[in-house]
Scaffold this motif. Structure first.
Motif, short mmCIF file in Angstrom:
data_model
loop_
_atom_site.label_atom_id
_atom_site.label_comp_id
_atom_site.label_asym_id
_atom_site.label_seq_id
_atom_site.Cartn_x
_atom_site.Cartn_y
_atom_site.Cartn_z
N SER A 1 0.59 -0.97 0.07
CA SER A 1 -0.15 -0.09 0.10
C SER A 1 0.88 1.16 -0.05
CB SER A 1 -0.95 0.05 1.25
OG SER A 1 -2.02 1.08 1.06
N GLU B 1 -0.52 7.41 3.37
CA GLU B 1 -1.08 8.68 2.94
C GLU B 1 -0.50 9.71 3.67
OE1 GLU B 1 -4.91 9.24 6.07
OE2 GLU B 1 -5.33 7.97 4.46
N LEU C 1 -8.51 -2.91 -0.87
CA LEU C 1 -8.41 -2.03 0.06
C LEU C 1 -6.97 -1.21 0.34
CD1 LEU C 1 -11.04 -3.49 2.53
CD2 LEU C 1 -11.24 -1.36 1.42
N ARG D 1 -5.31 1.91 -2.11
CA ARG D 1 -5.79 3.32 -1.86
C ARG D 1 -4.82 3.92 -0.91
NH1 ARG D 1 -12.01 1.42 -0.03
NH2 ARG D 1 -12.55 0.65 -1.77
N GLN E 1 -3.59 4.91 2.18
CA GLN E 1 -4.20 4.19 3.62
C GLN E 1 -2.93 4.50 4.79
OE1 GLN E 1 -6.18 2.71 4.48
NE2 GLN E 1 -7.30 1.43 3.18
N ARG F 1 -6.05 1.78 9.67
CA ARG F 1 -7.46 1.92 9.02
C ARG F 1 -7.62 0.65 8.05
NH1 ARG F 1 -7.59 7.05 6.84
NH2 ARG F 1 -6.78 6.17 4.98
N LEU F 2 -6.61 0.32 7.40
CA LEU F 2 -6.75 -0.91 6.52
C LEU F 2 -7.18 -2.11 7.01
CD1 LEU F 2 -6.17 -2.07 3.72
CD2 LEU F 2 -3.61 -2.62 4.43
N GLN G 1 -10.63 -1.95 8.04
CA GLN G 1 -11.73 -1.95 6.96
C GLN G 1 -11.90 -3.31 6.58
OE1 GLN G 1 -9.66 1.01 4.10
NE2 GLN G 1 -11.05 2.70 4.86
#
Length: 196
Positions: free
Chosen positions: A83, A86, A119, A122, A124, A128-129, A132
Motif C-alpha cells: 500500500s 497517505e 483496500l 488506496r 492508507q 485503518r486498513l 476496513q
C-alpha cells in the motif's frame, strides 16, 4: 473514478523541476509517465467496491460438502499486500492474516486476498486498513467473529528519520466473538506456528 495519468505525469514533471532536476535529461524523460503508470496501479482500489469479492458465498449446510461444516475458525495466513501511506506517499508492505468464525456462509479463499488488494490499493494507514478489512468481512458474511492481523514495514520508518530498517508494525482488528483477547489467543498462536 479512474486515476488521471496525464495529470499525474504533468505534476511529476513539475515535482522534478521543484527539486532542482531537469525533467528533459535522458534518465528522467520517461519518469513522469512511469510514475503515472505506477500510481494507476497503486491506487486502483480508489472507488472500487471492497465487498464485491465477498458477494459470492457458499452455503456450508447446503453446499457441495455439508458434512464439512466448520466448527472453528477459517484462517488464511501470509496474504502479501502493498500500500501507500497517505502521510508521506511512501510505500508500506507486509502480510495480512485473516481469520473468521463462519456462520452459514463461507467464501472461496481467493476472495480474501482480493479484498485485501482492493483496500490496500488506496492511500492508507495500516491501522485503518485492518479495520476496513474486518468491517467488510463482518458486514458481508454472517461470520460470528473476525480477526485481521497486519504485519508491515513502512518506508517512512525505514528510509526517513531514525531509519529503522528492521522495524515492522503489527496491528490487530477484531469483531464479534473474536473481540476479546482470550477468544483470539489460539488464532494468534497459530500465526506464529511453524508450517513444517
Amino acid at each position: 473514478m479512474a486515476v488521471d495519468r496525464e495529470r499525474i505525469a504533468a505534476l511529476v514533471q513539475d515535482l522534478l523541476v521543484a527539486i532542482g532536476e531537469d525533467p528533459e535529461r535522458p534518465g528522467l524523460r520517461m519518469t513522469p509517465q512511469r510514475v503515472a503508470d505506477a500510481y494507476g496501479e497503486f491506487f486502483s482500489g480508489v472507488g472500487e467496491d471492497a465487498a464485491a469479492p465477498l458477494a459470492h458465498t457458499i452455503s456450508v449446510a447446503r453446499g457441495p460438502a455439508p458434512e464439512t461444516v466448520p466448527s472453528g475458525a477459517v484462517m488464511l495466513r501470509d496474504i502479501r499486500f502493498r500500500s501507500v501511506c497517505e502521510h508521506h506517499l511512501l510505500p508500506f508492505r507486509g502480510h495480512a492474516h485473516i481469520a473468521y468464525l463462519p456462520g452459514e456462509q463461507v467464501v472461496g479463499l481467493g476472495a480474501l486476498p482480493k479484498l485485501v488488494e482492493i483496500l490496500a490499493s488506496r492511500p492508507q494507514v495500516q491501522e485503518r486498513l485492518g479495520e476496513q478489512i474486518a468491517d467488510t468481512i463482518a458486514a458481508s458474511l454472517d461470520a460470528r467473529g473476525v480477526l485481521v492481523v497486519l504485519d508491515a514495514m513502512h518506508e517512512c520508518v525505514t528510509m526517513r528519520g531514525d531509519q529503522q530498517s528492521d522495524a515492522s508494525t503489527v496491528t490487530i482488528a477484531a469483531r464479534g466473538d473474536l473481540s476479546e483477547p482470550a477468544a483470539r489467543a489460539e488464532l494468534i498462536a497459530l500465526l506464529g506456528a511453524s508450517r513444517e
